[in-house]
Design a protein around this motif. Structure first.
Motif, PDB file in Angstrom:
ATOM      1  N   HIS A 101       0.825  -1.207   0.000  1.00 38.09           N
ATOM      2  CA  HIS A 101       0.000   0.000   0.000  1.00 38.09           C
ATOM      3  C   HIS A 101       0.859   1.256   0.000  1.00 38.09           C
ATOM      4  O   HIS A 101       1.959   1.286   0.562  1.00 38.09           O
ATOM      5  CB  HIS A 101      -0.888   0.035   1.246  1.00 38.09           C
ATOM      6  N   LEU A 102       0.298   2.301  -0.589  1.00 43.46           N
ATOM      7  CA  LEU A 102       0.911   3.623  -0.592  1.00 43.46           C
ATOM      8  C   LEU A 102      -0.158   4.667  -0.290  1.00 43.46           C
ATOM      9  O   LEU A 102      -1.359   4.419  -0.458  1.00 43.46           O
ATOM     10  CB  LEU A 102       1.532   3.935  -1.956  1.00 43.46           C
ATOM     11  N   ALA A 103       0.284   5.831   0.154  1.00 45.06           N
ATOM     12  CA  ALA A 103      -0.608   6.984   0.285  1.00 45.06           C
ATOM     13  C   ALA A 103      -0.160   8.038  -0.709  1.00 45.06           C
ATOM     14  O   ALA A 103       1.036   8.255  -0.907  1.00 45.06           O
ATOM     15  CB  ALA A 103      -0.555   7.544   1.707  1.00 45.06           C
ATOM     16  N   THR A 114       2.754  20.273  -4.932  1.00 45.81           N
ATOM     17  CA  THR A 114       3.677  19.169  -4.712  1.00 45.81           C
ATOM     18  C   THR A 114       2.874  17.877  -4.634  1.00 45.81           C
ATOM     19  O   THR A 114       2.006  17.722  -3.776  1.00 45.81           O
ATOM     20  CB  THR A 114       4.467  19.357  -3.411  1.00 45.81           C
ATOM     21  N   PHE A 115       3.146  16.958  -5.572  1.00 44.85           N
ATOM     22  CA  PHE A 115       2.533  15.635  -5.583  1.00 44.85           C
ATOM     23  C   PHE A 115       3.498  14.661  -4.918  1.00 44.85           C
ATOM     24  O   PHE A 115       4.694  14.656  -5.230  1.00 44.85           O
ATOM     25  CB  PHE A 115       2.263  15.170  -7.021  1.00 44.85           C
ATOM     26  N   GLY A 116       3.001  13.846  -4.007  1.00 43.18           N
ATOM     27  CA  GLY A 116       3.866  12.902  -3.308  1.00 43.18           C
ATOM     28  C   GLY A 116       3.224  11.533  -3.185  1.00 43.18           C
ATOM     29  O   GLY A 116       2.004  11.412  -3.062  1.00 43.18           O
ATOM     30  N   ILE A 117       4.051  10.507  -3.247  1.00 41.47           N
ATOM     31  CA  ILE A 117       3.647   9.144  -2.908  1.00 41.47           C
ATOM     32  C   ILE A 117       4.531   8.703  -1.753  1.00 41.47           C
ATOM     33  O   ILE A 117       5.766   8.805  -1.826  1.00 41.47           O
ATOM     34  CB  ILE A 117       3.796   8.190  -4.100  1.00 41.47           C
ATOM     35  N   VAL A 124       9.192   8.922   1.404  1.00 38.75           N
ATOM     36  CA  VAL A 124       8.721   9.411   0.115  1.00 38.75           C
ATOM     37  C   VAL A 124       9.254   8.506  -0.991  1.00 38.75           C
ATOM     38  O   VAL A 124      10.454   8.323  -1.154  1.00 38.75           O
ATOM     39  CB  VAL A 124       9.156  10.866  -0.108  1.00 38.75           C
ATOM     40  N   VAL A 125       8.319   7.950  -1.761  1.00 39.72           N
ATOM     41  CA  VAL A 125       8.651   7.095  -2.902  1.00 39.72           C
ATOM     42  C   VAL A 125       8.868   7.930  -4.151  1.00 39.72           C
ATOM     43  O   VAL A 125       9.746   7.651  -4.964  1.00 39.72           O
ATOM     44  CB  VAL A 125       7.525   6.060  -3.126  1.00 39.72           C
ATOM     45  N   ALA A 126       8.054   8.968  -4.306  1.00 40.45           N
ATOM     46  CA  ALA A 126       8.166   9.834  -5.477  1.00 40.45           C
ATOM     47  C   ALA A 126       7.603  11.207  -5.136  1.00 40.45           C
ATOM     48  O   ALA A 126       6.709  11.334  -4.290  1.00 40.45           O
ATOM     49  CB  ALA A 126       7.409   9.241  -6.669  1.00 40.45           C
ATOM     50  N   LEU A 388       6.905  18.754   2.301  1.00 39.87           N
ATOM     51  CA  LEU A 388       5.594  19.024   1.706  1.00 39.87           C
ATOM     52  C   LEU A 388       4.944  17.752   1.187  1.00 39.87           C
ATOM     53  O   LEU A 388       3.721  17.578   1.287  1.00 39.87           O
ATOM     54  CB  LEU A 388       5.723  20.058   0.593  1.00 39.87           C
ATOM     55  N   ALA A 389       5.752  16.849   0.633  1.00 42.03           N
ATOM     56  CA  ALA A 389       5.200  15.575   0.155  1.00 42.03           C
ATOM     57  C   ALA A 389       4.680  14.736   1.316  1.00 42.03           C
ATOM     58  O   ALA A 389       3.612  14.113   1.229  1.00 42.03           O
ATOM     59  CB  ALA A 389       6.263  14.805  -0.625  1.00 42.03           C
TER      60      ALA A 389
END
Length: 429
Positions: A101-103, A114-117, A124-126, A388-389
């Motif tokens: 799972h990821l958020a 800022t888009f974050g996974i 932080v994955v990305a 921020l992510a």
């Protein structure tokens, strides 16, 4: 990795060091899954016996809870470490499952999205950034257009549990409405409902100071779980307050509003009709405008300011030191009012130029009557340039860690309501 076996503190159902009553509550099943997940998050990889000691749960209860959490994709068993043969059944280490799972999160700042996974350990994955013009309908359209490709590029086979959206100002987390964001000019914007309708994902919305407080409680210093103040200084000036691992929202979801605290010595007019408000005096906008007026940078852009500071420009460094002294006044007020275990600061210099922090500590020590050791109590954000992510995804992560079995509901909602990316986004009012 070693399997922990030392005697740990007892973890209560909310994930904090607990009393005998907490242990009895946990053994009755109240929050047991969250307590088990918290123990593994703090100490993993760990053996089941360690979890029992940490939570006060019986071996049978630990077995039930860990089996459930494994089936939900929140915990995973690791291979038994190689070593000398031992009598009896080997201890199988458990760790947080970061591969299922990821958020996802979107942080809405004044100039940038800022888009974050982020995985279930808060890593932080990305991360990707996009500029936006500030109009509400255009900002929502940009989010909806960019999100599908972002997830395809970076989520892979892992399931996205939800979308967290955070921004500054007065945000009602219960309704997902941005009540007021002064720099963007947003009022009564139903951000959560609009994005949920367009993405098909479970959407949670909150103010970024509160979201970062949640992230500090989950993944930062353990002291944050006792009592925490988070102070955010950027294009907005916000604060959040937490005690016992719970962030305080307030009756109207307005707790932590420090933007209009009066800053002695400041006299700039504010949109509220007053003068010398903290946000008007200390915001990134005020800092950048001043730097342009003095000829330190040609345009009011944070990257130019940071570049000049890193190059040792005395004028820019002086402006940053001056702002830190102003931030210290707000921090000292919060420290004296609330006397927290920890005050976490998210601010440009604290993240990128930590060698300037002694100015902050010195001024707090001069101003505060309650805080005699600012360097121990006041710390920069635990998340560095990823702040921020992490903030954006924190509301999703907090919900999952506090109520692990809601993963079932989140998965069902996604399956029942797939994203309809091809439809144009609804214009914001």
């Amino acid at each position: 990795m070693p399997i922990r076996s030392a005697n740990p503190p007892t973890i209560s159902p909310t994930g904090l060091a607990g009393s005998g009553n907490d242990r009895r509550d946990a053994s009755k099943g109240a929050g047991s899954a969250a307590a088990v997940l918290r123990a593994v998050l703090d100490h993993g990889p760990v053996a089941r016996g360690f979890i029992g000691t940490a939570t006060g749960l019986s071996p049978a209860a630990v077995s039930r809870q860990t089996a459930d959490l494994i089936s939900l994709g929140l915990l995973r068993e690791l291979p038994v470490a190689a070593g000398a043969p031992r009598a009896g059944r080997p201890s199988v280490p458990l760790d947080v499952d970061t591969d299922t799972h990821l958020a996802c999160g979107v942080h809405i700042a004044v100039p940038m999205l800022t888009f974050g996974i982020v995985d279930l350990r808060g890593r932080v994955v990305a991360r990707e950034e996009l500029p936006h013009r500030g109009e509400a309908d255009d900002t929502l359209s940009t989010i909806v257009r960019h999100l599908p490709g972002f997830l395809r590029r970076h989520a892979g086979h892992r399931r996205v549990l939800g979308l967290g959206v955070v921004t500054g100002g007065h945000v009602d987390a219960r309704t997902g409405v941005v009540v007021e964001h002064e720099p963007l000019g947003w009022r009564d914007l139903p951000l959560g409902p609009l994005l949920a309708a367009r993405t098909g994902l479970p959407v949670s919305v909150d103010g970024h100071a509160r979201a970062l407080a949640q992230a500090e409680i989950l993944f930062g210093e353990p002291r944050a779980r006792a009592s925490l103040v988070h102070l955010f200084v950027g294009h907005v000036v916000d604060a959040a307050i937490a005690t016992g691992g719970v962030v305080h929202h307030g009756l109207r979801s307005a707790a932590g509003g420090v933007a209009h605290l009066n800053l002695p010595g400041a006299d700039l007019p504010c949109s509220c009709g007053g003068r010398g408000c903290a946000q008007t005096a200390l915001s990134d906008r005020a800092l950048l405008v001043k730097a342009v007026e003095l000829g330190a940078i040609p345009r009011p852009e944070a990257e130019l300011l940071l570049g000049a500071a890193r190059a040792g420009d005395d004028l820019v460094v002086g402006l940053l030191r001056q702002r830190l002294r102003g931030v210290a006044r707000i921090a000292a007020t919060l420290l004296d009012m609330l006397d927290p275990e920890l005050l976490v600061l998210t601010e440009m210099s604290a993240i990128y130029l930590p060698h300037l922090l002694p100015d902050l500590y010195e001024e707090i020590a001069r101003l505060s009557r309650a805080c005699g050791d600012p360097e121990r109590v006041v710390r920069p954000s635990s998340f560095g340039t990823d702040v921020l992510a992490v903030a954006a995804a924190a509301t999703v992560l907090d919900s999952v860690h506090r109520s692990p079995r809601t993963v079932h509901t989140r998965r069902d909602r996604q399956a029942a309501r797939p994203a309809e990316w091809s439809r144009p986004p609804v214009a914001a009012p």
